[in-house]
Design an enzyme around this catalytic site. Structure first.
Site, PDB file in Angstrom:
ATOM      1  N   ARG A 137       0.842  -1.206   0.000  1.00 23.52           N
ATOM      2  CA  ARG A 137       0.000   0.000   0.000  1.00 23.52           C
ATOM      3  C   ARG A 137       0.875   1.254   0.000  1.00 23.52           C
ATOM      4  NH1 ARG A 137      -1.695   0.669   4.695  1.00 23.52           N
ATOM      5  NH2 ARG A 137      -2.892  -1.264   4.858  1.00 23.52           N
ATOM      6  N   TYR A 196     -15.327  19.353 -11.881  1.00 25.30           N
ATOM      7  CA  TYR A 196     -15.794  18.016 -12.266  1.00 25.30           C
ATOM      8  C   TYR A 196     -16.904  17.569 -11.286  1.00 25.30           C
ATOM      9  CZ  TYR A 196     -15.673  12.920 -12.251  1.00 25.30           C
ATOM     10  OH  TYR A 196     -16.019  11.599 -12.247  1.00 25.30           O
ATOM     11  N   ASP A 246      -6.008  21.187 -10.756  1.00 24.82           N
ATOM     12  CA  ASP A 246      -6.335  19.972 -11.499  1.00 24.82           C
ATOM     13  C   ASP A 246      -6.083  20.269 -12.974  1.00 24.82           C
ATOM     14  OD1 ASP A 246      -7.632  17.996 -12.995  1.00 24.82           O
ATOM     15  OD2 ASP A 246      -9.216  17.703 -11.513  1.00 24.82           O
ATOM     16  N   LYS A 261      -7.192   9.718 -17.787  1.00 23.38           N
ATOM     17  CA  LYS A 261      -7.507  10.480 -18.988  1.00 23.38           C
ATOM     18  C   LYS A 261      -6.286  10.526 -19.921  1.00 23.38           C
ATOM     19  CE  LYS A 261     -11.391  10.774 -16.920  1.00 23.38           C
ATOM     20  NZ  LYS A 261     -11.335  11.202 -15.585  1.00 23.38           N
TER      21      LYS A 261
HETATM   22  N1  PLP Z   1     -10.609  15.731 -12.448  1.00 22.88           N
HETATM   23  C1  PLP Z   1     -11.179  15.879 -13.639  1.00 22.88           C
HETATM   24  C2  PLP Z   1     -11.022  17.196 -14.363  1.00 22.88           C
HETATM   25  C3  PLP Z   1     -11.920  14.849 -14.223  1.00 22.88           C
HETATM   26  O1  PLP Z   1     -12.497  15.034 -15.420  1.00 22.88           O
HETATM   27  C4  PLP Z   1     -12.074  13.629 -13.504  1.00 22.88           C
HETATM   28  C5  PLP Z   1     -12.864  12.521 -14.050  1.00 22.88           C
HETATM   29  O2  PLP Z   1     -13.575  12.674 -15.031  1.00 22.88           O
HETATM   30  C6  PLP Z   1     -11.465  13.511 -12.248  1.00 22.88           C
HETATM   31  C7  PLP Z   1     -10.734  14.569 -11.754  1.00 22.88           C
HETATM   32  C8  PLP Z   1     -11.603  12.252 -11.460  1.00 22.88           C
HETATM   33  O3  PLP Z   1     -10.741  11.275 -11.954  1.00 22.88           O
HETATM   34  P1  PLP Z   1     -11.042   9.695 -11.884  1.00 22.88           P
HETATM   35  O4  PLP Z   1     -12.200   9.427 -12.790  1.00 22.88           O
HETATM   36  O5  PLP Z   1      -9.747   9.080 -12.341  1.00 22.88           O
HETATM   37  O6  PLP Z   1     -11.360   9.382 -10.469  1.00 22.88           O
END
Ligand code: PLP
Length: 411
Positions: A73, A126, A198, A223
């Protein structure tokens, strides 16, 4: 247990590929991995083990001083190569890779914030990050303050002595709006507050927030960085002291959201083509955005590298290209979006983004579909019922454009 067990971290000490003069694409392929330390395997091995033996109690004591590499972990060599590589290409001192982007956001907030602390977020995020800041964090006594960071001066009134962190996405999901990293960071730092960005929509190939002053960068590796739609993961990149906290509290005992080493391997593989893929995503998305902008049935298009985008100058300042994400709306609104979506023959109707396959979603109809099972499902601030989000993939751009065009014209 072999008596000539390696010293901890020996396999990571200054690999021949860690020279900082190497270009970005070269580092996405080589940084942090020395084949000579792993039986000359050209690709990083996948360490499928839950625990690590130690040669003696004394050897364990020596390892403990170096961070304690006892259990998977907390440590996995495949994941550690990925962490070092991502930190390097993002311009960070250290990195943490966890099981998803949401796990990264959980590790960030639950490690750095405590009861009574305040978190400032941009008003549009998001949707699951919105759910976390609206529903989860307040339950633990963390106050979340949404602010429109399109005007960075709004921060001055929102920051209090309890503010610990400012968090935003740029480009913003799903609007493809752009926020000014340097301007926001300057104001937050003037009050002694850290900034986390982000940067999922851009990837480090196009935007490196730390170069613009940000302290921490979050990615959903699910992504663009993985890029092939076959693994979930998230990363946090930043200074060594903060990353130590995130690893020691967030990953070790709060979220425990360890990534599978097989997923780390897939992401290391995907990362090798990031530079090339982002060039193609960006070129195709710009062509699609231009087609949409000229189409009479299209009411609006948001793509950061279109001259008409309100954040175009900021995008040019902090991004080297426009990425593959765009948003648009039809004059026919919500119903028109539903009809158009159903007529697509090539572009896949799906959430997620950043894959080789073009993916499209209509947040308003997704939200309505969720409401019977998730009563709290609601549209995110600033997102209209007509908004269609498109992640332009790596197909021939003429094919993507033709599919969109026929779907728009038939609806
Ligand atoms: N941040 C953004 C801008 C996203 O588009 C997403 C998911 O679509 C996330 C964070 C969350 O990521 P995850 O789906 O890998 O948990």
């Amino acid at each position: 247990m072999s008596s000539n067990a390696k010293q901890p971290e020996a396999e990571f000490q200054d690999t021949p590929h860690d020279r900082e003069e190497l270009g970005f694409a070269t580092r996405t392929i080589h940084h942090g991995f020395d084949p000579a330390a792993f039986s000359n395997a050209v690709q990083p091995p996948v360490f499928l083990t839950s625990t690590y033996g130690f040669a003696s109690v004394a050897a364990n004591e020596a390892e403990a001083a170096l961070g304690g590499r006892l259990y998977a972990r907390e440590h996995n060599p495949t994941t550690e190569i990925l962490e070092r590589r991502l930190a390097n290409i993002e311009g960070a001192e250290a990195g943490l890779v966890v099981a998803s982007g949401m796990a990264a956001f959980g590790a960030l907030t639950l490690s750095l914030l405590s009861q009574g602390d305040e978190l400032i977020v941009h008003r549009t995020l998001y949707s699951n990050t919105v759910a976390m800041v609206e529903q989860a964090l307040p339950r633990f006594g963390i106050k979340v303050v949404p602010v429109d960071l399109a005007e960075p001066a709004n921060l001055d009134a929102a920051i209090t002595e309890r503010t610990r962190l400012v968090y935003f996405e740029t480009p913003v999901n799903p609007l493809s709006a752009v926020l000014d990293i340097a301007a926001i960071t300057e104001r937050a730092h003037a009050h002694g507050v850290q900034v986390a960005v982000d940067s999922t929509f851009a990837s480090p190939a196009l935007q490196r927030p730390i170069e613009h002053g940000a302290d921490i960068v979050l990615h959903s590796l699910t992504k663009y960085i993985n890029g092939h739609g076959d693994a979930l993961s998230g990363a946090l990149l930043g200074d060594a002291e903060t990353l130590h906290k995130l690893h020691e509290t967030g990953l070790r005992y709060i979220t425990g959201a360890a990534i599978s080493p097989l997923a780390s391997f897939l992401i290391l593989r995907g990362l090798k083509t990031l530079t090339l893929r982002m060039e193609r995503h960006s070129a195709s998305a710009l062509a699609v955005a231009r087609m949409l902008e000229e189409h009479p049935a299209v009411a609006w298009v948001s793509y950061p590298f279109l001259d008409s985008h309100p954040g175009h100058a900021i995008a040019r300042k902090q991004m080297s290209n426009g990425s593959g994400m765009l948003a648009f709306g039809l004059h026919a609104g919500f119903e028109g979006a539903r009809r158009m979506m159903d007529r697509l023959g090539l572009i896949t109707r799906a959430v997620s983004l950043g894959d080789a396959d073009s993916l499209i979603c209509h947040p308003a109809s997704l939200t309505r579909a969720r409401q019977p099972i998730r009563k709290d499902a609601h549209m995110v601030e600033g997102v209209g019922e007509d908004l269609i989000r498109l992640s332009v993939g790596l197909e021939n751009q003429e094919d993507v454009i033709a599919d969109l065009r026929q779907a728009i014209e038939a609806s």
